[in-house]
Scaffold this motif. Structure first.
Motif, PDB file in Angstrom:
ATOM      1  N   VAL A  16       0.821  -1.270  -0.010  1.00  0.00           N
ATOM      2  CA  VAL A  16       0.075   0.054   0.009  1.00  0.00           C
ATOM      3  C   VAL A  16       0.920   1.175   0.080  1.00  0.00           C
ATOM      4  O   VAL A  16       1.679   1.430   0.931  1.00  0.00           O
ATOM      5  CB  VAL A  16      -1.131   0.014   1.220  1.00  0.00           C
ATOM      6  CG1 VAL A  16      -1.894   1.299   1.394  1.00  0.00           C
ATOM      7  CG2 VAL A  16      -1.774  -1.426   1.247  1.00  0.00           C
ATOM      8  N   VAL A  17       0.860   1.814  -1.011  1.00  0.00           N
ATOM      9  CA  VAL A  17       1.941   2.777  -1.373  1.00  0.00           C
ATOM     10  C   VAL A  17       1.224   4.329  -1.518  1.00  0.00           C
ATOM     11  O   VAL A  17       0.331   4.321  -2.460  1.00  0.00           O
ATOM     12  CB  VAL A  17       2.919   2.639  -2.382  1.00  0.00           C
ATOM     13  CG1 VAL A  17       3.820   3.658  -2.537  1.00  0.00           C
ATOM     14  CG2 VAL A  17       3.647   1.336  -1.877  1.00  0.00           C
ATOM     15  N   GLU A  18       1.495   5.164  -0.790  1.00  0.00           N
ATOM     16  CA  GLU A  18       1.080   6.595  -1.129  1.00  0.00           C
ATOM     17  C   GLU A  18       2.059   7.609  -1.934  1.00  0.00           C
ATOM     18  O   GLU A  18       3.318   7.311  -1.593  1.00  0.00           O
ATOM     19  CB  GLU A  18       0.693   7.545   0.343  1.00  0.00           C
ATOM     20  CG  GLU A  18      -0.204   6.904   1.070  1.00  0.00           C
ATOM     21  CD  GLU A  18       0.588   6.013   2.264  1.00  0.00           C
ATOM     22  OE1 GLU A  18      -0.204   5.843   3.249  1.00  0.00           O
ATOM     23  OE2 GLU A  18       1.639   5.679   2.123  1.00  0.00           O
ATOM     24  N   SER A  19       1.674   8.211  -2.597  1.00  0.00           N
ATOM     25  CA  SER A  19       2.446   9.226  -3.379  1.00  0.00           C
ATOM     26  C   SER A  19       1.442  10.760  -3.701  1.00  0.00           C
ATOM     27  O   SER A  19       0.407  10.669  -3.605  1.00  0.00           O
ATOM     28  CB  SER A  19       3.135   8.600  -4.637  1.00  0.00           C
ATOM     29  OG  SER A  19       1.790   8.535  -5.482  1.00  0.00           O
ATOM     30  N   LEU A  45      -3.157  13.556  -3.917  1.00  0.00           N
ATOM     31  CA  LEU A  45      -2.297  12.296  -3.440  1.00  0.00           C
ATOM     32  C   LEU A  45      -2.726  10.941  -3.881  1.00  0.00           C
ATOM     33  O   LEU A  45      -4.317  10.946  -4.390  1.00  0.00           O
ATOM     34  CB  LEU A  45      -2.690  11.988  -1.765  1.00  0.00           C
ATOM     35  CG  LEU A  45      -2.105  13.491  -1.103  1.00  0.00           C
ATOM     36  CD1 LEU A  45      -2.362  13.280   0.509  1.00  0.00           C
ATOM     37  CD2 LEU A  45      -0.678  14.039  -1.314  1.00  0.00           C
ATOM     38  N   SER A  46      -2.281  10.170  -4.196  1.00  0.00           N
ATOM     39  CA  SER A  46      -2.708   8.674  -4.718  1.00  0.00           C
ATOM     40  C   SER A  46      -2.347   7.540  -3.508  1.00  0.00           C
ATOM     41  O   SER A  46      -1.432   7.740  -2.808  1.00  0.00           O
ATOM     42  CB  SER A  46      -2.094   8.506  -5.813  1.00  0.00           C
ATOM     43  OG  SER A  46      -2.401   9.350  -6.895  1.00  0.00           O
ATOM     44  N   GLN A  87      -7.977  14.805  -3.986  1.00  0.00           N
ATOM     45  CA  GLN A  87      -7.657  15.959  -4.388  1.00  0.00           C
ATOM     46  C   GLN A  87      -7.859  17.093  -3.025  1.00  0.00           C
ATOM     47  O   GLN A  87      -8.821  17.112  -2.626  1.00  0.00           O
ATOM     48  CB  GLN A  87      -8.821  16.096  -5.543  1.00  0.00           C
ATOM     49  CG  GLN A  87      -8.609  17.726  -6.124  1.00  0.00           C
ATOM     50  CD  GLN A  87      -7.237  17.730  -6.934  1.00  0.00           C
ATOM     51  OE1 GLN A  87      -6.719  16.671  -7.666  1.00  0.00           O
ATOM     52  NE2 GLN A  87      -6.380  18.953  -6.845  1.00  0.00           N
ATOM     53  N   MET A  88      -6.689  17.855  -3.053  1.00  0.00           N
ATOM     54  CA  MET A  88      -6.864  19.117  -2.040  1.00  0.00           C
ATOM     55  C   MET A  88      -6.574  20.339  -2.780  1.00  0.00           C
ATOM     56  O   MET A  88      -5.398  20.476  -3.403  1.00  0.00           O
ATOM     57  CB  MET A  88      -5.716  18.417  -0.897  1.00  0.00           C
ATOM     58  CG  MET A  88      -5.799  17.359  -0.243  1.00  0.00           C
ATOM     59  SD  MET A  88      -4.704  16.926   0.880  1.00  0.00           S
ATOM     60  CE  MET A  88      -2.970  17.031   0.098  1.00  0.00           C
ATOM     61  N   ASN A  89      -7.504  20.985  -2.563  1.00  0.00           N
ATOM     62  CA  ASN A  89      -7.356  22.405  -3.032  1.00  0.00           C
ATOM     63  C   ASN A  89      -7.264  23.510  -2.159  1.00  0.00           C
ATOM     64  O   ASN A  89      -7.404  23.038  -1.054  1.00  0.00           O
ATOM     65  CB  ASN A  89      -8.662  22.711  -4.066  1.00  0.00           C
ATOM     66  CG  ASN A  89      -8.660  21.606  -5.167  1.00  0.00           C
ATOM     67  OD1 ASN A  89      -7.865  21.166  -5.823  1.00  0.00           O
ATOM     68  ND2 ASN A  89      -9.814  21.293  -5.630  1.00  0.00           N
ATOM     69  N   SER A  90      -6.856  24.734  -2.613  1.00  0.00           N
ATOM     70  CA  SER A  90      -6.801  26.042  -1.601  1.00  0.00           C
ATOM     71  C   SER A  90      -6.112  25.367  -0.170  1.00  0.00           C
ATOM     72  O   SER A  90      -6.554  25.682   0.723  1.00  0.00           O
ATOM     73  CB  SER A  90      -8.230  26.445  -1.373  1.00  0.00           C
ATOM     74  OG  SER A  90      -8.870  26.654  -2.606  1.00  0.00           O
ATOM     75  N   LEU A  91      -4.983  25.060  -0.387  1.00  0.00           N
ATOM     76  CA  LEU A  91      -4.220  24.292   0.614  1.00  0.00           C
ATOM     77  C   LEU A  91      -3.949  25.363   1.703  1.00  0.00           C
ATOM     78  O   LEU A  91      -3.573  26.544   1.454  1.00  0.00           O
ATOM     79  CB  LEU A  91      -3.171  23.356   0.436  1.00  0.00           C
ATOM     80  CG  LEU A  91      -3.675  22.030  -0.166  1.00  0.00           C
ATOM     81  CD1 LEU A  91      -2.371  21.414  -0.880  1.00  0.00           C
ATOM     82  CD2 LEU A  91      -3.903  21.303   0.851  1.00  0.00           C
TER      83      LEU A  91
END
Length: 121
Positions: A4-7, A20-21, A81-85
């Motif tokens: 299980v790999v995040e990127s 992020l995936s 999906q992260m917007n307006s961080l």
């Protein structure tokens, strides 16, 4: 071997976006719910959101509408999906999922290693 790999993490300026995936690989029978958690420095790991196999989504009450969770079952991959961080979004983001490795056994809980998201100017 199941992985299980995040990127997709990194350094982004306030107001920016990141996607992020979380990819699952290896010999698995099926993937159940997939979710995102995050842990900021000095804080406990907190729930962000999760998505079911059918695509139903649930978000933590504290998570803003700037985040959208999704998944591609054909690719065994989940996204955030992260917007307006904002700087307060800075944290290590972890993927959590239930994996059924064998048809006659219950699903098991797996965590990824995390991906760092830093929001700073």
């Amino acid at each position: 071997q199941v992985q299980v790999v995040e990127s997709g993490g990194g350094l982004v300026q306030p107001g920016g976006s990141l996607r992020l995936s979380c990819a699952v690989s290896g010999r698995i029978f099926s993937i159940y719910n997939m979710g995102w958690y995050r842990q900021a420095p000095g804080n406990q790991r907190e729930y962000v959101a999760h998505i079911t196999r059918s695509g139903s989504t649930v978000y933590a009450y504290s998570v803003p509408g700037r985040f959208t969770i999704s998944r591609d079952n054909a690719k065994n991959t989940m996204y955030l999906q992260m917007n307006s961080l904002k700087p307060e979004d800075t944290a290590v983001y972890f993927c959590n999922t239930g994996l059924k490795l064998v048809v006659n056994r219950p699903p098991e809980n797996y965590w990824g290693q995390g991906t760092q998201v830093t929001v700073a100017s």
